[in-house]
Design a protein around this motif. Structure first.
Motif, mmCIF file in Angstrom:
data_model
loop_
_atom_site.group_PDB
_atom_site.id
_atom_site.type_symbol
_atom_site.label_atom_id
_atom_site.label_comp_id
_atom_site.label_asym_id
_atom_site.label_seq_id
_atom_site.Cartn_x
_atom_site.Cartn_y
_atom_site.Cartn_z
ATOM 1 N N ILE A 210 2.283 16.166 21.563
ATOM 2 C CA ILE A 210 3.096 15.203 20.788
ATOM 3 C C ILE A 210 2.219 13.920 21.074
ATOM 4 O O ILE A 210 2.628 12.708 20.230
ATOM 5 N N ALA A 211 1.584 13.592 22.482
ATOM 6 C CA ALA A 211 1.143 12.562 22.717
ATOM 7 C C ALA A 211 0.013 12.062 21.770
ATOM 8 O O ALA A 211 -0.132 11.014 21.242
ATOM 9 N N ASP A 212 -0.843 13.114 21.284
ATOM 10 C CA ASP A 212 -1.893 12.929 20.431
ATOM 11 C C ASP A 212 -1.345 12.589 19.098
ATOM 12 O O ASP A 212 -1.737 11.701 18.212
ATOM 13 N N THR B 265 0.602 -1.230 0.124
ATOM 14 C CA THR B 265 0.185 -0.081 0.129
ATOM 15 C C THR B 265 0.915 1.192 0.190
ATOM 16 O O THR B 265 1.906 1.582 0.742
ATOM 17 N N LEU B 266 0.471 2.245 -0.842
ATOM 18 C CA LEU B 266 0.882 3.404 -0.792
ATOM 19 C C LEU B 266 0.850 4.105 0.602
ATOM 20 O O LEU B 266 1.515 5.290 0.902
ATOM 21 N N GLY B 267 -0.053 3.932 1.381
ATOM 22 C CA GLY B 267 -0.047 4.200 2.905
ATOM 23 C C GLY B 267 1.325 4.288 3.496
ATOM 24 O O GLY B 267 1.497 4.805 4.326
ATOM 25 N N ALA B 268 2.105 3.269 3.059
ATOM 26 C CA ALA B 268 3.359 3.000 3.800
ATOM 27 C C ALA B 268 4.194 4.356 3.556
ATOM 28 O O ALA B 268 5.001 4.571 4.467
ATOM 29 N N VAL B 269 4.085 4.878 2.507
ATOM 30 C CA VAL B 269 4.702 6.222 2.044
ATOM 31 C C VAL B 269 4.354 7.336 3.063
ATOM 32 O O VAL B 269 5.002 7.990 3.730
ATOM 33 N N ALA B 270 2.796 7.426 3.264
ATOM 34 C CA ALA B 270 2.319 8.242 3.994
ATOM 35 C C ALA B 270 2.704 8.262 5.590
ATOM 36 O O ALA B 270 3.060 9.033 6.395
ATOM 37 N N ALA B 271 2.773 6.881 5.975
ATOM 38 C CA ALA B 271 3.240 6.413 7.243
ATOM 39 C C ALA B 271 4.693 6.826 7.690
ATOM 40 O O ALA B 271 5.013 7.394 8.555
ATOM 41 N N GLY B 272 5.654 6.529 6.690
ATOM 42 C CA GLY B 272 6.881 7.197 6.955
ATOM 43 C C GLY B 272 7.231 8.842 7.006
ATOM 44 O O GLY B 272 7.893 9.482 7.650
ATOM 45 N N ILE B 273 6.160 9.536 6.246
ATOM 46 C CA ILE B 273 6.135 10.846 6.242
ATOM 47 C C ILE B 273 5.609 11.112 7.758
ATOM 48 O O ILE B 273 6.171 12.407 8.196
ATOM 49 N N ALA B 274 4.552 10.678 8.263
ATOM 50 C CA ALA B 274 4.064 11.009 9.360
ATOM 51 C C ALA B 274 5.038 10.754 10.608
ATOM 52 O O ALA B 274 5.014 11.647 11.600
ATOM 53 N N ARG B 275 5.643 9.787 10.489
ATOM 54 C CA ARG B 275 6.797 9.312 11.348
ATOM 55 C C ARG B 275 7.918 10.616 11.382
ATOM 56 O O ARG B 275 8.325 10.714 12.469
ATOM 57 N N ALA B 276 8.354 10.614 10.224
ATOM 58 C CA ALA B 276 9.234 11.887 9.991
ATOM 59 C C ALA B 276 8.819 13.084 10.825
ATOM 60 O O ALA B 276 9.288 14.049 11.586
ATOM 61 N N ALA B 277 7.489 13.520 10.406
ATOM 62 C CA ALA B 277 6.902 14.865 11.194
ATOM 63 C C ALA B 277 6.911 14.775 12.490
ATOM 64 O O ALA B 277 7.092 15.785 13.379
ATOM 65 N N LEU B 278 6.508 13.589 13.136
ATOM 66 C CA LEU B 278 6.316 13.211 14.500
ATOM 67 C C LEU B 278 7.870 13.562 15.095
ATOM 68 O O LEU B 278 7.964 14.283 16.430
ATOM 69 N N ALA B 279 8.872 12.906 14.642
ATOM 70 C CA ALA B 279 10.479 13.443 14.971
ATOM 71 C C ALA B 279 10.588 14.788 15.048
ATOM 72 O O ALA B 279 11.205 15.178 15.932
ATOM 73 N N MET B 280 10.147 15.586 13.986
ATOM 74 C CA MET B 280 10.161 17.027 14.237
ATOM 75 C C MET B 280 9.638 17.635 15.460
ATOM 76 O O MET B 280 10.462 18.538 15.918
ATOM 77 N N ALA C 270 12.138 19.208 22.714
ATOM 78 C CA ALA C 270 13.321 18.815 23.505
ATOM 79 C C ALA C 270 14.157 20.235 23.158
ATOM 80 O O ALA C 270 14.984 20.637 24.440
ATOM 81 N N ARG C 271 14.267 20.928 22.216
ATOM 82 C CA ARG C 271 14.966 21.832 22.173
ATOM 83 C C ARG C 271 14.675 23.351 22.773
ATOM 84 O O ARG C 271 15.378 23.898 23.496
ATOM 85 N N TRP C 272 13.380 23.286 22.865
ATOM 86 C CA TRP C 272 12.844 24.637 23.546
ATOM 87 C C TRP C 272 12.206 24.366 24.900
ATOM 88 O O TRP C 272 11.915 25.232 25.520
ATOM 89 N N GLY C 273 11.867 23.136 25.082
ATOM 90 C CA GLY C 273 11.454 22.731 26.628
ATOM 91 C C GLY C 273 10.126 23.011 26.767
ATOM 92 O O GLY C 273 9.637 23.807 26.129
#
Length: 375
Positions: A284-286, A249-264, A270-273
């Motif tokens: 972030i939990a949501d 599924t192309l949904g896997a591409v979207a899942a990777g994008i979402a994971r990258a955005a969450l990491a940001m 972490a940077r600003w506290g």
């Protein structure tokens, strides 16, 4: 070699060096709008391209679960490259399922070791999302050769692929044709990138997936043999339906994008506290919960564990792409003014997530197919 961790197994983890190259490449192609040779070289040498090729033909023998995981991991680093890989995997799987013994022996080893990249050329101007109104044709000559003519649009991997799976009309649709995607009068051909009758064109200037080499492919007196035909004449809808039923599924591409955005979002926190964004932890939990749900439906599609795996694949594509887009929107808001900069990575991810929704089958067509199945 800038490969994956544990190349000999089914591990889809990229090496740290490869991941860095792909992320830098994504930044570069966002500016140029052109495929990046360095990223493509990493993909070809990574070992990942063997994922969907049977082991007896030099591949890893992976199914949809492994394909989805590999695509997700690539998309986390470089969504454009993940789209190219997804199309490669789809063509490999179709050759493994529908190809002749000669096609499997001659094509699959080269697709597995990275010598060749594969692409799909199905869409064309005016054909509609369901690909039922094709104007591109294949006419068989008296000597057994086929002549392909027409034009394809939104072909991912145009100009970088070594092998194209081309959808063309080969006859009139059968009476009572009920196919919702494709037509009974259509067939597939495997066309080499070196064929003088095939001409790629990268003049499309896309908002997202700018490094995916998505463009036009022209077919002008493109000569192929009957041995280049994939599957029986007129059986294209059956082959297309198999793509959905596979669970990839192309949904896997979207899942990777979402994971990258969450990491940001996590890095920003972490940077600003907590003082900078008092409600940030809950936000972030949501976001993390949403990303987990995206990954879960993608994994379920690949496992084909539902009663109707084809429908689950369609559900996963619609949900993952739209949920990933919303994740990117929310992360951009969370980043504040830094997320409003044109060069901010989150905006590239957002544009890429939007692109997934438009890729075939487009989300509206997915909804039509689901609605027809339930009706």
């Amino acid at each position: 070699m800038l490969g994956v961790v544990g190349d000999t197994g089914m591990n889809s983890e990229l090496s740290a060096e490869a991941e860095e190259v792909l992320q830098v490449s994504a930044e570069r192609t966002a500016v140029t709008g052109r495929p990046d040779p360095e990223a493509l070289a990493v993909l070809r040498s990574s070992g990942l391209l063997a994922t969907a090729v049977p082991a007896r033909h030099g591949g890893r023998g992976g199914g949809a679960v492994e394909v989805n995981r590999a695509v997700l991991r690539l998309a986390e680093a470089n969504p454009s490259l993940a789209i190219i890989a997804f199309q490669h995997f789809a063509v490999c799987a179709r050759i493994a399922e529908w190809g002749t013994q000669r096609q499997r022996r001659s094509l699959l080893p080269r697709l597995a070791d990275g010598s060749w990249l594969a692409a799909s050329a199905w869409s064309e101007p005016g054909a509609g999302a369901a690909k039922r109104n094709l104007t591109s044709t294949a006419v068989r000559r008296s000597d057994g050769m086929w002549v392909l003519d027409g034009a394809k649009s939104f072909t991912t991997g145009a100009s970088v692929a070594d092998l194209y799976l081309v959808l063309v009309g080969t006859g009139e649709p059968q009476a009572g044709d009920t196919a919702l995607y494709g037509s009974s009068g259509q067939s597939f051909f495997l066309v080499r990138g070196t064929n003088p009758g095939l001409a790629p064109d990268l003049s499309l200037d896309l908002v997202g997936m700018r490094g995916s080499a998505t463009g036009f492919v022209s077919l002008r007196q493109c000569l192929v043999t009957d041995d280049d035909r994939l599957g029986p004449p007129g059986r294209a809808p059956e082959i297309i339906a198999g793509v959905r039923d596979s669970g990839a599924t192309l949904g896997a591409v979207a899942a990777g994008i979402a994971r990258a955005a969450l990491a940001m979002a996590r890095e920003h926190r972490a940077r600003w506290g907590p003082a900078a964004t008092p409600s940030g932890a809950h936000r972030i939990a949501d976001l993390a919960t949403r990303v987990e749900s995206i990954e879960a439906i993608v994994e379920r599609a690949g496992a084909r564990s539902s009663a109707q795996p084809g429908l689950t694949t369609l559900h996963s594509k619609v949900y993952a792409s739209e949920a990933a887009e919303q994740v990117c929107v929310d992360v951009a808001r969370m980043l504040g003014s830094s997320g409003y900069m044109a060069a901010a990575r989150v905006n590239r991810l957002l544009a890429d997530a939007r692109a997934v929704a438009l890729m075939g089958p487009a989300n509206e067509l997915c909804r039509d197919l689901v609605a027809a199945a339930w009706a």
